[in-house]
Design an enzyme around this catalytic site. Structure first.
Site, PDB file in Angstrom:
ATOM      1  N   TYR A   1      -2.121  -0.449  10.109  1.00  0.00           N
ATOM      2  CA  TYR A   1      -2.378  -0.975   8.754  1.00  0.00           C
ATOM      3  C   TYR A   1      -1.111  -0.884   7.917  1.00  0.00           C
ATOM      4  CZ  TYR A   1      -3.860  -0.937   3.888  1.00  0.00           C
ATOM      5  OH  TYR A   1      -3.960  -1.186   2.536  1.00  0.00           O
TER       6      TYR A   1
ATOM      7  N   SER B   1       0.832  -1.205   0.000  1.00  0.00           N
ATOM      8  CA  SER B   1       0.000   0.000   0.000  1.00  0.00           C
ATOM      9  C   SER B   1       0.867   1.255   0.000  1.00  0.00           C
ATOM     10  CB  SER B   1      -0.866  -0.006   1.259  1.00  0.00           C
ATOM     11  OG  SER B   1      -1.391   1.276   1.504  1.00  0.00           O
TER      12      SER B   1
HETATM   13  N1  LIG Z   1      -8.456  -0.092  -2.473  1.00  0.00           N
HETATM   14  C1  LIG Z   1      -7.371   0.634  -2.230  1.00  0.00           C
HETATM   15  O1  LIG Z   1      -7.361   1.856  -2.430  1.00  0.00           O
HETATM   16  C2  LIG Z   1      -6.108  -0.024  -1.734  1.00  0.00           C
HETATM   17  C3  LIG Z   1      -4.951   0.770  -1.626  1.00  0.00           C
HETATM   18  C4  LIG Z   1      -3.770   0.189  -1.171  1.00  0.00           C
HETATM   19  C5  LIG Z   1      -3.746  -1.157  -0.850  1.00  0.00           C
HETATM   20  N2  LIG Z   1      -4.881  -1.913  -0.954  1.00  0.00           N
HETATM   21  C6  LIG Z   1      -4.797  -3.332  -0.588  1.00  0.00           C
HETATM   22  O2  LIG Z   1      -5.240  -4.102  -1.685  1.00  0.00           O
HETATM   23  C7  LIG Z   1      -5.895  -5.287  -1.224  1.00  0.00           C
HETATM   24  C8  LIG Z   1      -7.311  -5.342  -1.799  1.00  0.00           C
HETATM   25  O3  LIG Z   1      -8.020  -4.182  -1.380  1.00  0.00           O
HETATM   26  P1  LIG Z   1      -9.547  -3.939  -1.718  1.00  0.00           P
HETATM   27  O4  LIG Z   1      -9.740  -2.483  -1.828  1.00  0.00           O
HETATM   28  O5  LIG Z   1      -9.954  -4.830  -2.825  1.00  0.00           O
HETATM   29  O6  LIG Z   1     -10.201  -4.390  -0.332  1.00  0.00           O
HETATM   30  P2  LIG Z   1     -11.496  -5.312  -0.062  1.00  0.00           P
HETATM   31  O7  LIG Z   1     -11.725  -5.240   1.414  1.00  0.00           O
HETATM   32  O8  LIG Z   1     -12.599  -4.919  -0.961  1.00  0.00           O
HETATM   33  O9  LIG Z   1     -11.000  -6.758  -0.474  1.00  0.00           O
HETATM   34  C9  LIG Z   1     -10.306  -7.614   0.398  1.00  0.00           C
HETATM   35  C10 LIG Z   1     -11.013  -8.958   0.405  1.00  0.00           C
HETATM   36  O10 LIG Z   1     -10.263  -9.839   1.236  1.00  0.00           O
HETATM   37  C11 LIG Z   1     -11.152 -10.593   2.018  1.00  0.00           C
HETATM   38  N3  LIG Z   1     -10.461 -10.953   3.265  1.00  0.00           N
HETATM   39  C12 LIG Z   1     -10.071 -10.122   4.258  1.00  0.00           C
HETATM   40  N4  LIG Z   1      -9.505 -10.829   5.240  1.00  0.00           N
HETATM   41  C13 LIG Z   1      -9.510 -12.126   4.839  1.00  0.00           C
HETATM   42  C14 LIG Z   1      -9.073 -13.329   5.433  1.00  0.00           C
HETATM   43  N5  LIG Z   1      -8.525 -13.354   6.647  1.00  0.00           N
HETATM   44  N6  LIG Z   1      -9.239 -14.490   4.750  1.00  0.00           N
HETATM   45  C15 LIG Z   1      -9.812 -14.499   3.527  1.00  0.00           C
HETATM   46  N7  LIG Z   1     -10.267 -13.382   2.908  1.00  0.00           N
HETATM   47  C16 LIG Z   1     -10.117 -12.211   3.573  1.00  0.00           C
HETATM   48  C17 LIG Z   1     -12.341  -9.688   2.283  1.00  0.00           C
HETATM   49  O11 LIG Z   1     -13.518 -10.430   2.546  1.00  0.00           O
HETATM   50  C18 LIG Z   1     -12.431  -8.886   0.988  1.00  0.00           C
HETATM   51  O12 LIG Z   1     -13.369  -9.463   0.099  1.00  0.00           O
HETATM   52  C19 LIG Z   1      -5.863  -5.205   0.299  1.00  0.00           C
HETATM   53  O13 LIG Z   1      -4.743  -5.906   0.774  1.00  0.00           O
HETATM   54  C20 LIG Z   1      -5.686  -3.723   0.579  1.00  0.00           C
HETATM   55  O14 LIG Z   1      -5.071  -3.489   1.823  1.00  0.00           O
HETATM   56  C21 LIG Z   1      -6.052  -1.379  -1.394  1.00  0.00           C
END
Ligand SMILES: NC(=O)c1ccc[n+]([C@@H]2O[C@H](COP(=O)([O-])OP(=O)(O)OC[C@H]3O[C@@H](n4cnc5c(N)ncnc54)[C@H](O)[C@@H]3O)[C@@H](O)[C@H]2O)c1
Length: 340
Positions: A157, A132
């Site tokens: 985080y 991130s």
């Molecule tokens: N969206 C953003 O702007 C952004 C920015 C930087 C980093 N990220 C990272 O990218 C990744 C995806 O982000 P996103 O926006 O799609 O988030 P999101 O929350 O929509 O997707 C994450 C998915 O992982 C699943 N999950 C969480 N914990 C879990 C576990 N213990 N076991 C199995 N499944 C689990 C959740 O149910 C969810 O569907 C994450 O790691 C997030 O930290 C996202």
């Protein structure tokens, strides 16, 4: 090392970015094995609706597994021949980590260890995982570069994401597991997360309710359209890292290594003030926002801005979707999904 040529595992496929990545791979005719625990961090119906879209493809298989469940993870890797892993499951959100720290250690630390161990034993060809932009923490030199030091996270985080990078490095070094870490910058687009600014503001503007702008709306974010994130991931998937022959232990570059390990930023390279995002949303929706201004929140950083030179150099791609275009697509999806 002989690597596994099996199926691609996309973790977090019921989530925002994971859904889009799985959809793209399926559209390209690939088979996708998906994992998610469908946890209630936000409305589970949205996660189920994304899965329903993916289930239309015959090449899609879904397993409800929790990353923190070691036996469940080992079973998944024993039952399927997994060749590549795109690891997007995890506990997201900066503010939530202030009051729910254990969710982050369980999913992002214990869960990530299980991913690494399973990838190691399955001789996975390439592990791509989500880091991130928040790892840049207190850094003020912009644009944020993967060659800068990121040892000063300002939220748990961010600390777990930084931990993922160093954990991946140790596995790349010890076991030759090729690992690519991706620092995403504020991702938005259709099927987006309800806890993020674009969704929160859209919902409030449509309902005529006030929106809160932290740091008086002067916060700057490098908003990145989700299709650009997906394009970066898909290109990097075939770009399996090897040891970097130019890397020197005497002046260690944080973004590379003598191990098969790389870090990339994927961001729009064009930060925008939150107030400007609101103006674009107001124009797109055709309604003025009721704005409330508030101070900075603990754990937040005032600005994010991605240096994407390495991405351009290695896979010939830079995110370029203008915010106006992406916001229009987001609002169109939002109205349709919510029947407005
Ligand atoms: N969206 C953003 O702007 C952004 C920015 C930087 C980093 N990220 C990272 O990218 C990744 C995806 O982000 P996103 O926006 O799609 O988030 P999101 O929350 O929509 O997707 C994450 C998915 O992982 C699943 N999950 C969480 N914990 C879990 C576990 N213990 N076991 C199995 N499944 C689990 C959740 O149910 C969810 O569907 C994450 O790691 C997030 O930290 C996202």
């Amino acid at each position: 090392m002989q690597t596994n040529q099996g199926i691609t595992l996309v973790t977090g496929a019921a989530g925002f970015i994971g859904y889009h990545v799985a959809h793209r791979l399926l559209k390209d005719g690939e088979e996708v094995l998906a994992l998610d625990n469908l946890n209630p961090y936000y409305d589970v119906r949205l996660k189920e609706a994304r899965l329903a879209q993916l289930n239309r493809f015959s090449g899609f298989r879904f397993e409800a597994v929790d990353l923190a469940d070691r036996a469940g993870m080992e079973r998944l890797f024993a039952q399927h021949s997994i060749g590549r892993v795109i690891h997007l499951a995890g506990q997201a959100g900066v503010r939530y980590s202030l009051n729910n720290p254990h969710a982050y250690t369980e999913s992002n630390i214990t869960g990530f260890l299980h991913i690494l161990e399973c990838c190691r034993h399955a001789r996975v060809e390439h592990l791509i995982y989500a880091s991130s932009s928040s790892v840049y923490g207190g850094n003020t030199r912009v644009p944020f570069s993967v060659h800068d030091n990121v040892d000063h996270p300002v939220s748990l985080y961010a600390a777990t994401k930084k931990a993922n990078e160093v954990m991946a490095h140790s596995y790349a070094h010890l076991f030759g597991l090729p690992c690519t870490g991706l620092r995403f910058f504020t991702v938005y687009g259709p099927w987006g997360r309800p806890d993020m600014a674009t969704s929160i503001f859209t919902k409030a503007i449509l309902a005529g309710e006030p929106i809160t702008l932290f740091n008086d709306g002067r916060m700057r974010r490098d908003f990145t359209y989700v299709d650009d994130i997906v394009e970066g991931i898909v290109r990097l998937l075939d770009h399996v890292p090897g040891p970097d022959p130019t890397w020197s232990a005497e002046s260690p570059d944080p973004g590379s290594s003598s191990a098969p390990y790389r870090i990339y930023n994927i961001g729009n390279n064009q930060p925008v003030e939150l107030l400007d995002l609101v103006t674009i949303l107001e124009r797109t929706i055709g309604r003025e926002a009721v704005k409330q201004f508030a101070p900075m929140q603990p754990g937040d950083v005032p600005s994010t801005y991605a240096d994407v030179d390495d991405l351009i150099r290695d896979v010939g791609f830079r995110p370029a979707t203008p915010l106006e275009v992406g916001v229009e697509r987001f609002v169109a999806w939002y109205r349709e999904y919510h029947g407005l």
